[in-house]
Design an enzyme around this catalytic site. Structure first.
Site, PDB file in Angstrom:
ATOM      1  CB  CYS A   1      -4.265  26.348   9.170  1.00 34.03           C
ATOM      2  SG  CYS A   1      -3.009  27.696   9.368  1.00 34.03           S
TER       3      CYS A   1
ATOM      4  CG  HIS B   1      -0.498  23.645   8.234  1.00 33.84           C
ATOM      5  ND1 HIS B   1      -1.289  24.089   7.245  1.00 33.84           N
ATOM      6  CD2 HIS B   1       0.285  24.777   8.727  1.00 33.84           C
ATOM      7  CE1 HIS B   1      -1.140  25.287   7.399  1.00 33.84           C
ATOM      8  NE2 HIS B   1      -0.451  25.798   8.065  1.00 33.84           N
TER       9      HIS B   1
ATOM     10  CD  GLU C   1      -1.217  20.759   5.319  1.00 36.30           C
ATOM     11  OE1 GLU C   1      -0.978  21.894   5.002  1.00 36.30           O
ATOM     12  OE2 GLU C   1      -2.147  20.304   6.198  1.00 36.30           O
TER      13      GLU C   1
END
EC number: 4.3.2.10
Length: 197
Positions: free
Chosen positions: A77, A179, A181
């Site tokens: 990011c 992202h 995650e």
């Protein structure tokens, strides 16, 4: 294997640490020169604003360390954007690892595209060991108003307003705008593939 997650006062770091923990990695959050230099892998995550983040990196002299690292390095990011030459966000000079400009989305029509780009979108033209076990047009989760231009270092692209670099690779440096995650099994697989490099 020790994974250093670079601390530089950019948000969203805790969810990256949890994701690494789920994958069995020994991850430490640090801005310490020695720990970062000697880690097996380095992850540079974050959400936030480019000029503030660069100011912190310079205070800690991490702007000098990061481009010199030789172990596998993953910028996520804001971490992807800061590895580029320059960001339009507050006219910020970045780390210069990638000879790429970071620009703000400029949709022709406000009704057609919202900025920031938030939500699920597909990655295409996949070409890297990071995508082992993944299919073309897999979906990942984005939250960003700025994008990295396409270049010879682009290893996957996404279309939103225009085609932009979803992931990049140069030498030991890998990056991802979305992202991992927050990207379910696809993001988990990309992180796992990075740890396997």
């Amino acid at each position: 294997m020790e994974v250093a997650v670079i601390k530089y006062n950019a948000g969203n770091v805790q969810s990256v640490l949890y994701a690494l923990e789920r994958l069995g990695a020994n991850a430490i959050l640090t801005d310490d020169f020695e720990r970062i230099s000697t880690a097996d892998k380095v992850i540079f995550p974050g959400q936030g604003e480019a000029s503030t983040a660069m100011r912190y990196l310079k205070e800690k002299k991490l702007d000098l360390l990061i481009p010199e690292l030789k172990q596998p390095f993953f910028g996520v990011c804001l971490g992807q954007q800061l590895l580029c030459e320059h960001s339009e966000e507050n006219d910020t000079t970045c780390l210069g690892v990638f000879p790429v400009k970071v620009k703000r989305f400029q949709p022709e029509s406000i009704n057609e595209f919202k900025v920031p780009h938030v939500g699920w979108n597909s990655i295409s033209d996949l070409r890297s060991p990071l995508f082992e076990g993944l299919n073309e047009d897999s979906f990942v989760y984005y939250v960003h108003s700025y994008y990295c231009e396409l270049s010879e270092h682009t290893i996957a692209s996404t279309n939103y307003v225009l085609d932009f670099a979803a992931l990049m690779h140069k030498d030991n440096f890998y990056t991802m705008q979305a992202h991992p995650e927050k990207s379910g099994l696809v993001g988990e697989r990309i992180l796992q593939n990075f740890l396997n490099l």
